[in-house]
Design a protein around this motif. Structure first.
Motif, PDB file in Angstrom:
ATOM      1  N   ALA A  79       0.901  -0.914  -0.155  1.00  0.00           N
ATOM      2  CA  ALA A  79       0.047   0.082  -0.058  1.00  0.00           C
ATOM      3  C   ALA A  79       0.434   0.844  -0.091  1.00  0.00           C
ATOM      4  CB  ALA A  79      -0.578   0.085   1.287  1.00  0.00           C
ATOM      5  N   ASP A 107      -5.357  -0.039  -1.136  1.00  0.00           N
ATOM      6  CA  ASP A 107      -6.249  -0.048  -2.133  1.00  0.00           C
ATOM      7  C   ASP A 107      -7.734  -0.665  -1.909  1.00  0.00           C
ATOM      8  OD1 ASP A 107      -4.782   1.396  -3.727  1.00  0.00           O
ATOM      9  OD2 ASP A 107      -3.542  -0.448  -4.781  1.00  0.00           O
ATOM     10  N   ASP A 108      -7.643  -1.953  -1.162  1.00  0.00           N
ATOM     11  CA  ASP A 108      -8.254  -2.650  -0.927  1.00  0.00           C
ATOM     12  C   ASP A 108      -9.055  -2.696   0.622  1.00  0.00           C
ATOM     13  OD1 ASP A 108      -6.455  -4.434  -0.599  1.00  0.00           O
ATOM     14  OD2 ASP A 108      -7.402  -5.769  -1.726  1.00  0.00           O
ATOM     15  N   TRP A 157       5.142   0.604  -8.435  1.00  0.00           N
ATOM     16  CA  TRP A 157       4.404   1.945  -7.054  1.00  0.00           C
ATOM     17  C   TRP A 157       5.555   2.290  -6.629  1.00  0.00           C
ATOM     18  CZ3 TRP A 157       0.625   0.345  -4.056  1.00  0.00           C
ATOM     19  CH2 TRP A 157      -0.378  -1.002  -3.990  1.00  0.00           C
ATOM     20  N   ARG A 160       4.116   5.073  -8.971  1.00  0.00           N
ATOM     21  CA  ARG A 160       3.174   5.320  -8.651  1.00  0.00           C
ATOM     22  C   ARG A 160       2.817   6.229  -6.719  1.00  0.00           C
ATOM     23  NH1 ARG A 160      -1.692   0.905  -6.553  1.00  0.00           N
ATOM     24  NH2 ARG A 160      -2.817   2.843  -5.379  1.00  0.00           N
TER      25      ARG A 160
END
Length: 367
Positions: A79, A107-108, A157, A160
Motif C-alpha cells: 500500500a 487499495d482494497d 509502485w 504511484r
C-alpha cells in the motif's frame, strides 16, 4: 475508525501469560533438579534437569507450528503511506533506528494509522525527513502493526508513490505488540517458584535424606589423612560425587591445596573419570562418571593446578568486577576434552574467564 485487522488483539494474552507461567516453572524445576542432582549425586535428578527444558522447547515449537504456517500462507499487502512524523535515534553505525508514524491507505481495505520502527541508512535518511512524503509499505493482513517501508519498490509502485497524494488518517495509532507487563513477569516468577517447590517436594528423599541406603546413599564422612599439620578437612564420597571441605581459614588457592584435595578423592588404582569439577574457596566437588562407562569424562588429576590462582586473580581484575567477594571454577569434559570456566563475583559485577585444559585463556567477559 475501522482497519483491516483491528487493533492488536488481546485474545492471545491469556495464552502468552500461561506460556510465561509454564516457562518459569520449567526453568525453576530444571535448574533445581540439575544443581541438586550434582550436589547429592542423583543421576535421575541430573537427567531431569537436562531433559525438561528440551521437552518444553520442543512442545512450544510444535504447538506454534499451525499458527506460523497460517501466517506464512498470507501474502503481504502492499500500500501507499504518508509519513506523519519520524524520530531517528543517533548511532555510530551506518544504519540508524527510526520511529515512523504513518497514514497507510490500502487499495482494497480501510485506511489506518500505525507507529513502527525500522533501520534506515544515514545516506537515505534525508529522503524521509519531510512530513507528507509518500512511501510504499508492506504489512501482513492480520497484523498491520508490523508495517515495513519497502526501500526498493517495484517500478509500478515507485511511479504511484511519486505522483500520489495521501491524506492524513485520523484515529488511534496501531503499535507493535507489547509484552504483557507486570502481570506476565509476576506469573513467570510464580511459575519459577512453584517449579522449584515441585522438585524439592517430589525428590525430597533424594535431596535431604543423608542417611538413605542403596547404591546412591552417602557414605559417612571420614577425616582426610593429613598431608601436613596445617591441612584440616573432611571428605564425603558417594557413588556419584566426592566432596572435600576445608576448615575455616583455609583456601583451595593455598599452595598445593587443590592438588592434595583432588588426589584425596582419586587414590584408588582404577581411578574413576569425572564429568565435572567445581572448586570454591573452601570446597571441592567432583561429579564422577557413571560406573562402567569408560570413555566419558576426564581425569580429574589433569587440572592445571598451578594456573588456578592466577586465573582467579585475572578474572577478579577484569573491568567492572570491583572488589572480589567470591570465586568459582567449573571444569567440564564429558567427552574427554577439558575446559575451565572461572567466575569471580565482586562489588561491581562479575568477571569470567574460559580456558582450555592447560589453562590458556580463550575468552574473557566482565561487567
Amino acid at each position: 475508525m475501522t482497519n483491516p485487522a483491528g487493533t492488536p488483539s488481546t485474545h492471545s494474552k491469556p495464552a502468552g501469560l500461561a506460556l510465561g507461567f509454564l516457562t518459569g516453572g520449567v526453568v525453576g524445576a530444571s535448574l533445581t533438579a540439575f544443581i541438586g542432582g550434582c550436589v547429592v549425586g542423583r543421576v535421575p535428578l541430573i537427567v531431569t534437569g537436562l531433559v525438561l527444558p528440551a521437552v518444553h522447547g520442543l512442545a512450544c515449537f510444535l504447538g506454534t507450528l499451525p499458527r506460523r504456517a497460517r501466517r506464512a500462507a498470507l501474502a503481504p499487502r502492499t500500500a501507499l503511506a504518508r509519513i506523519e512524523a519520524l524520530e531517528a535515534t543517533p548511532g555510530d553505525t551506518s544504519d540508524v533506528a527510526v520511529r515512523f508514524e504513518l497514514s497507510v491507505v490500502p487499495d482494497d481495505a480501510p485506511a489506518f494509522r500505525v507507529e513502527m520502527r525500522q533501520h534506515v541508512n544515514k545516506v537515505e535518511l534525508p529522503g524521509y525527513r519531510q512530513r507528507g512524503v509518500v512511501v510504499v509499505v508492506e504489512y501482513p493482513p492480520d497484523r498491520p502493526w508490523k508495517t515495513r517501508i519497502v526501500e526498493r519498490p517495484t517500478p509500478r509502485w515507485e511511479e504511484r508513490a511519486a505522483g500520489a497524494e495521501v491524506d492524513p488518517v485520523p484515529g488511534p495509532v496501531l503499535k507493535q505488540e507489547t509484552p504483557s507487563g507486570c502481570a506476565g513477569g509476576l506469573l513467570t516468577l510464580v511459575g519459577l517458584l512453584l517449579g522449584v517447590a515441585a522438585v524439592l517436594l517430589l525428590f525430597r528423599a533424594d535431596l535431604f535424606d543423608s542417611d538413605g541406603g542403596g547404591s546412591g546413599g552417602r557414605e559417612p564422612s571420614v577425616p582426610a589423612p593429613s598431608v601436613s599439620s596445617s591441612w584440616s578437612t573432611s571428605i564425603t564420597v558417594t557413588s556419584a560425587t566426592g566432596t572435600v571441605t576445608l576448615d575455616s581459614g583455609q583456601s583451595m588457592l593455598d599452595r598445593g591445596q587443590l592438588r592434595r584435595s583432588v588426589e584425596s578423592l582419586t587414590r584408588s588404582a582404577d581411578t574413576r573419570r569425572a564429568l565435572g569439577v567445581v572448586v570454591q574457596e573452601r570446597m571441592l566437588t567432583v561429579v564422577f562418571s557413571p560406573t562402567g562407562v569408560r570413555d566419558a569424562g576426564f581425569d580429574p588429576r589433569s587440572l592445571p593446578y598451578d594456573r588456578v590462582p592466577g586465573l582467579v586473580e585475572e578474572a577478579g581484575n577484569l573491568p567492572g568486577v570491583g572488589t572480589p567477594r567470591s570465586w568459582r571454577l567449573v571444569a567440564s569434559g564429558v567427552r574427554g576434552s577439558l575446559t575451565l570456566r572461572v567466575v569471580v563475583t565482586g562489588s561491581g559485577g562479575t568477571g569470567t574467564l574460559e580456558t582450555d585444559g592447560r589453562g590458556t585463556v580463550l575468552r574473557r567477559g566482565g561487567g
